[in-house]
Design a protein around this motif. Structure first.
Motif, PDB file in Angstrom:
ATOM      1  N   ALA A   1       0.818  -1.211   0.000  1.00  0.00           N
ATOM      2  CA  ALA A   1       0.000   0.000   0.000  1.00  0.00           C
ATOM      3  C   ALA A   1       0.853   1.263   0.000  1.00  0.00           C
ATOM      4  O   ALA A   1       0.408   2.317  -0.483  1.00  0.00           O
ATOM      5  N   HIS A   2       2.085   1.166   0.534  1.00  0.00           N
ATOM      6  CA  HIS A   2       2.978   2.331   0.509  1.00  0.00           C
ATOM      7  C   HIS A   2       3.261   2.773  -0.926  1.00  0.00           C
ATOM      8  O   HIS A   2       3.497   3.955  -1.188  1.00  0.00           O
ATOM      9  N   ASP A   3       3.243   1.816  -1.865  1.00  0.00           N
ATOM     10  CA  ASP A   3       3.555   2.165  -3.253  1.00  0.00           C
ATOM     11  C   ASP A   3       2.354   2.793  -3.950  1.00  0.00           C
ATOM     12  O   ASP A   3       2.505   3.350  -5.043  1.00  0.00           O
ATOM     13  N   ASP A   4       1.167   2.695  -3.339  1.00  0.00           N
ATOM     14  CA  ASP A   4      -0.028   3.291  -3.938  1.00  0.00           C
ATOM     15  C   ASP A   4      -0.179   4.757  -3.563  1.00  0.00           C
ATOM     16  O   ASP A   4      -1.055   5.446  -4.090  1.00  0.00           O
ATOM     17  N   GLU A   5       0.660   5.237  -2.634  1.00  0.00           N
ATOM     18  CA  GLU A   5       0.578   6.628  -2.218  1.00  0.00           C
ATOM     19  C   GLU A   5       1.055   7.551  -3.339  1.00  0.00           C
ATOM     20  O   GLU A   5       1.756   7.144  -4.260  1.00  0.00           O
TER      21      GLU A   5
ATOM     22  N   VAL B   1      11.857   5.848  -3.490  1.00  0.00           N
ATOM     23  CA  VAL B   1      11.633   4.503  -2.972  1.00  0.00           C
ATOM     24  C   VAL B   1      10.389   3.914  -3.619  1.00  0.00           C
ATOM     25  O   VAL B   1       9.389   4.610  -3.818  1.00  0.00           O
ATOM     26  N   ARG B   2      10.464   2.643  -4.002  1.00  0.00           N
ATOM     27  CA  ARG B   2       9.330   1.901  -4.534  1.00  0.00           C
ATOM     28  C   ARG B   2       9.231   0.571  -3.801  1.00  0.00           C
ATOM     29  O   ARG B   2      10.223   0.047  -3.274  1.00  0.00           O
ATOM     30  N   VAL B   3       8.032   0.000  -3.798  1.00  0.00           N
ATOM     31  CA  VAL B   3       7.770  -1.247  -3.078  1.00  0.00           C
ATOM     32  C   VAL B   3       7.361  -2.325  -4.072  1.00  0.00           C
ATOM     33  O   VAL B   3       6.567  -2.070  -4.990  1.00  0.00           O
TER      34      VAL B   3
ATOM     35  N   PRO C   1       3.168  11.054  -3.820  1.00  0.00           N
ATOM     36  CA  PRO C   1       3.928  10.265  -4.789  1.00  0.00           C
ATOM     37  C   PRO C   1       4.168   8.856  -4.262  1.00  0.00           C
ATOM     38  O   PRO C   1       4.066   8.620  -3.054  1.00  0.00           O
ATOM     39  N   PRO C   2       4.490   7.860  -5.160  1.00  0.00           N
ATOM     40  CA  PRO C   2       4.690   6.487  -4.708  1.00  0.00           C
ATOM     41  C   PRO C   2       5.724   6.406  -3.587  1.00  0.00           C
ATOM     42  O   PRO C   2       6.778   7.033  -3.639  1.00  0.00           O
ATOM     43  N   GLY C   3       5.383   5.619  -2.564  1.00  0.00           N
ATOM     44  CA  GLY C   3       6.305   5.448  -1.446  1.00  0.00           C
ATOM     45  C   GLY C   3       6.424   6.676  -0.571  1.00  0.00           C
ATOM     46  O   GLY C   3       7.414   6.839   0.146  1.00  0.00           O
ATOM     47  N   GLY C   4       5.427   7.540  -0.593  1.00  0.00           N
ATOM     48  CA  GLY C   4       5.529   8.827   0.100  1.00  0.00           C
ATOM     49  C   GLY C   4       5.894   8.710   1.565  1.00  0.00           C
ATOM     50  O   GLY C   4       6.758   9.428   2.068  1.00  0.00           O
ATOM     51  N   GLU C   5       5.230   7.797   2.292  1.00  0.00           N
ATOM     52  CA  GLU C   5       5.510   7.651   3.723  1.00  0.00           C
ATOM     53  C   GLU C   5       6.910   7.107   3.949  1.00  0.00           C
ATOM     54  O   GLU C   5       7.630   7.547   4.849  1.00  0.00           O
ATOM     55  N   LEU C   6       7.333   6.153   3.108  1.00  0.00           N
ATOM     56  CA  LEU C   6       8.674   5.596   3.242  1.00  0.00           C
ATOM     57  C   LEU C   6       9.727   6.630   2.855  1.00  0.00           C
ATOM     58  O   LEU C   6      10.794   6.715   3.476  1.00  0.00           O
ATOM     59  N   ARG C   7       9.433   7.413   1.838  1.00  0.00           N
ATOM     60  CA  ARG C   7      10.367   8.476   1.447  1.00  0.00           C
ATOM     61  C   ARG C   7      10.517   9.479   2.583  1.00  0.00           C
ATOM     62  O   ARG C   7      11.630   9.971   2.845  1.00  0.00           O
TER      63      ARG C   7
ATOM     64  N   ALA D   1       7.834  -5.700   0.205  1.00  0.00           N
ATOM     65  CA  ALA D   1       6.777  -5.700   1.204  1.00  0.00           C
ATOM     66  C   ALA D   1       7.138  -6.711   2.285  1.00  0.00           C
ATOM     67  O   ALA D   1       7.617  -7.804   1.990  1.00  0.00           O
ATOM     68  N   GLY D   2       6.928  -6.324   3.527  1.00  0.00           N
ATOM     69  CA  GLY D   2       7.263  -7.192   4.655  1.00  0.00           C
ATOM     70  C   GLY D   2       8.559  -6.831   5.340  1.00  0.00           C
ATOM     71  O   GLY D   2       8.843  -7.329   6.434  1.00  0.00           O
TER      72      GLY D   2
END
Length: 339
Positions: free
Chosen positions: A19-23, A132-134, A25-31, A102-103
């Protein structure tokens, strides 16, 4: 997960999710997590001024990506900085892209970011961009990284074709530590507690060496990474059309690394050495360059190991301690996924 993480705050819990990659921009929370940790080294690339630009780009795949004395984050920064320095450039900045499974625990992503931050700070480079992408679990061996490094040539780029017969072959550090460490972790042998990986940014070391050499005293520099010293020497031999002859007794291999490699049936000549550079140096400049290398913390075990000769029986030859020369063959695919 936005804003700046307070000093001493608890590490993030949870795991990376698709789901992080659906944000957007993609990966927004991880970025945001990465940019939080990297805040002190983030910034725009410094101006190049009148100096020609240098650019290197590479993917980093390590098995395992998190290991005893380091992780893929430090390897990525050091490898990028060292390739720029080996070309004769002054490293200035890098960009970082991560492909994360993921995981993956968020704490591991945080650890990776801390390693990138610490290595960039040590190397005196800025992180100019983060992405970052997932992907699904099982598709990325936890995490892959890609970096692009930007530097500037403050002098002429180093060119292997400037080397000539009679030039000396120097190593900046002992062989095989990184390969022994990673392979031991991978095989569960326990040698990693005795043999550190030793991955380090070496631009400062090379600047000191170049300052000790007048004019074109340092002809060329290569990193001793995948395929080990054997691969680096063969790359030189291909470009030069001459033989590189090294002395077995002169090769710097620390006792613990030698014992670990012997137990795993790995020749130190073929073991990855992420903190080691192989230099071709003019004969009159070699003593001064060697002395300068040894004054740096990452070069204190530097050694002169051989000579460029007009032609020999093989592209790379090893002079045995017991006499006679034997050809050294490259084994580039023997130990993959080390950097």
């Amino acid at each position: 997960m936005t804003g700046t993480r307070a000093a001493g705050a608890a590490l993030p819990g949870g795991q990376v999710a698709l789901a992080h990659d659906d944000e957007l921009p993609p990966g927004g929370e991880l970025r945001a997590l990465l940019e939080d940790v990297l805040a002190e080294v983030r910034g725009a690339c410094p101006p190049l001024g009148p100096h020609p630009p240098a650019l290197v780009s590479g993917a980093h795949v390590v098995d395992p990506p998190f290991y005893g004395s380091g992780d893929i984050g430090r390897i990525a920064v050091c490898a990028t900085v060292n390739e720029l320095a080996a070309a004769g450039a002054r490293p200035l900045a890098l960009t970082l892209s991560a492909v994360v499974e993921a995981g993956l625990p968020l704490e591991r992503l945080h650890r990776l970011a801390r390693s990138v931050r610490d290595a960039a700070r040590e190397a005196d480079v800025v992180v100019a961009g983060v992405d970052v992408r997932v992907v699904r679990a099982g598709e990325a061996d936890q995490v892959y990284l890609h970096t692009t490094g930007i530097g500037a040539f403050h002098g002429a780029p180093l060119d292997t074709r400037d080397a000539r017969p009679g030039d000396r072959v120097l190593l900046s550090a002992p062989l095989g530590g990184h390969g022994a460490h990673i392979l031991s972790v991978r095989r569960g042998l326990g040698f990693e507690s005795l043999v550190p990986s030793g991955c380090a940014p070496l631009a400062g070391l090379l600047e000191r060496a170049r300052a000790a050499a007048s004019g074109d005293g340092i002809r060329a520099v290569r990193t001793v990474t995948r395929g080990g010293l054997a691969a680096a020497l063969h790359a030189y031999a291909r470009e030069l059309g001459h033989t590189l002859r090294v002395e077995e007794s002169a090769l710097p291999v620390q006792y613990e690394a030698r014992m670990a490699l012997e137990a795993m049936a790995v020749d130190p000549l073929h073991a990855s050495s992420e903190s080691c550079l192989c230099l071709l140096v003019a004969p009159d400049a070699a003593p001064g360059v060697l002395a300068a290398l040894r004054t740096h913390p990452y070069g204190r075990f530097a050694a002169e190991i051989g000579t460029v000769v007009e032609d020999g029986a093989a592209p790379v030859e090893l002079l045995r301690d017991r006499g006679g020369a034997v050809p050294v063959t490259p084994e580039p695919a023997a130990f993959p996924r080390l950097a």
